[in-house]
Design a protein around this motif. Sequence first.
Motif, PDB file in Angstrom:
ATOM      1  N   UNK A   9      33.322  52.734  35.177  1.00  0.00           N
ATOM      2  CA  UNK A   9      32.341  53.564  34.476  1.00  0.00           C
ATOM      3  C   UNK A   9      32.005  53.023  33.091  1.00  0.00           C
ATOM      4  N   UNK A  10      32.711  51.992  32.665  1.00  0.00           N
ATOM      5  CA  UNK A  10      32.461  51.389  31.354  1.00  0.00           C
ATOM      6  C   UNK A  10      31.877  50.000  31.525  1.00  0.00           C
ATOM      7  N   UNK A  11      31.144  49.550  30.490  1.00  0.00           N
ATOM      8  CA  UNK A  11      30.732  48.162  30.461  1.00  0.00           C
ATOM      9  C   UNK A  11      31.972  47.286  30.409  1.00  0.00           C
ATOM     10  N   UNK A  12      31.881  46.129  31.034  1.00  0.00           N
ATOM     11  CA  UNK A  12      33.055  45.266  31.060  1.00  0.00           C
ATOM     12  C   UNK A  12      32.649  43.805  31.200  1.00  0.00           C
ATOM     13  N   UNK A  13      33.556  42.957  30.781  1.00  0.00           N
ATOM     14  CA  UNK A  13      33.482  41.524  31.029  1.00  0.00           C
ATOM     15  C   UNK A  13      34.846  41.118  31.566  1.00  0.00           C
ATOM     16  N   UNK A  14      34.963  39.886  31.999  1.00  0.00           N
ATOM     17  CA  UNK A  14      36.236  39.450  32.586  1.00  0.00           C
ATOM     18  C   UNK A  14      36.338  37.942  32.546  1.00  0.00           C
ATOM     19  N   UNK A  15      37.502  37.446  32.919  1.00  0.00           N
ATOM     20  CA  UNK A  15      37.717  36.010  33.041  1.00  0.00           C
ATOM     21  C   UNK A  15      38.070  35.733  34.486  1.00  0.00           C
ATOM     22  N   UNK A  16      37.476  34.665  35.052  1.00  0.00           N
ATOM     23  CA  UNK A  16      37.726  34.318  36.442  1.00  0.00           C
ATOM     24  C   UNK A  16      38.333  32.924  36.529  1.00  0.00           C
ATOM     25  N   UNK A  17      39.148  32.725  37.541  1.00  0.00           N
ATOM     26  CA  UNK A  17      39.758  31.419  37.760  1.00  0.00           C
ATOM     27  C   UNK A  17      40.730  31.489  38.915  1.00  0.00           C
ATOM     28  N   UNK A  18      41.330  30.359  39.231  1.00  0.00           N
ATOM     29  CA  UNK A  18      42.316  30.271  40.312  1.00  0.00           C
ATOM     30  C   UNK A  18      43.325  29.179  39.949  1.00  0.00           C
ATOM     31  N   UNK A  19      44.509  29.562  39.393  1.00  0.00           N
ATOM     32  CA  UNK A  19      45.029  30.919  39.172  1.00  0.00           C
ATOM     33  C   UNK A  19      44.435  31.551  37.920  1.00  0.00           C
ATOM     34  N   UNK A  20      44.801  32.814  37.674  1.00  0.00           N
ATOM     35  CA  UNK A  20      44.243  33.506  36.518  1.00  0.00           C
ATOM     36  C   UNK A  20      45.274  34.325  35.750  1.00  0.00           C
ATOM     37  N   UNK A  21      46.465  34.541  36.312  1.00  0.00           N
ATOM     38  CA  UNK A  21      47.451  35.424  35.683  1.00  0.00           C
ATOM     39  C   UNK A  21      47.860  34.957  34.296  1.00  0.00           C
TER      40      UNK A  21
END
Length: 282
Positions: A2-14
């Motif tokens: 319900x909120x605006x969001x951004x993120x980081x993507x990758x493989x792996x990502x933890x």
Amino acid sequence: MSKSYAEVIGDPIAQSKSPVIHGFWLNLVGIDAEYHRCHVKPEGLADYLVARRGDALWRGCNVTMPHKQAIMPLLDRLDPEAARIGAVNTVVREADGTLTGYNTDAPGFLEPVRPKLGEEPYRFAYVIGTGGAARAIIDALFHAEFMIWSISRNPAKAKAEFGHYLGDDPEFLIDLAELKPGPLRPADPEVFSLIVNATPLGMTGNPPLDLPWGGFLGNATVYDIVTSPADTALLQQARAQGLATIDGLAMLIGQAAVAFEKFFGVAAPRGQDAELRKLMTR
């Protein structure tokens, strides 16, 4: 969501520290938005973008290995700097749903270097590695008027990747295996000399970068872009040689600040970087 969001993507990502950085800044500026990690495998990259393109709450994503080049043909537009570098590490969803790719690694890398540039008439840089990070770093150094040497295990690959940034003389392509141990050369007050590790060597789970110091100037600055650990064996060895150092958190924070403003429309609050660094190294 319900909120605006951004993120980081990758493989792996933890391992990514980006949620710590962006979450810290969102809290400081009081924006009601979120920043997440998202594990995206190579075979799922196209479907990921299709799904996010239709989500009006999604502001965009940072892009880490192994997607920085694979994502480029899947976008609607490339910022000229990202197109020139040939790698994207930030994707922004525009108001009309189109996706624009940027490279914030280059300005992020240069941010801690610029205050160190003094009155020396010559700028030398030795960049170790041939991957996507090295690509952005060499482009940034070239446009900051550095003379650049590429150090790698595969000089032929380096020539193919970076030849247009390097001089025509083969001396600008150095085989890592041919570096010799020995003492540093005397400091040269006319040269600002930078040694950059743009490889994963030294990162947690990887072998260290065993760099022979013979031939490098005694007033060089060693810049290791590895972020985990922040104080790598390479940086410790450099300090033992009396050399100045820059750690990878400097670049990570610098590139994140450029992306943060693109995602959320306000400048990243940089007045508490020391506190942020403590959070990132817990």
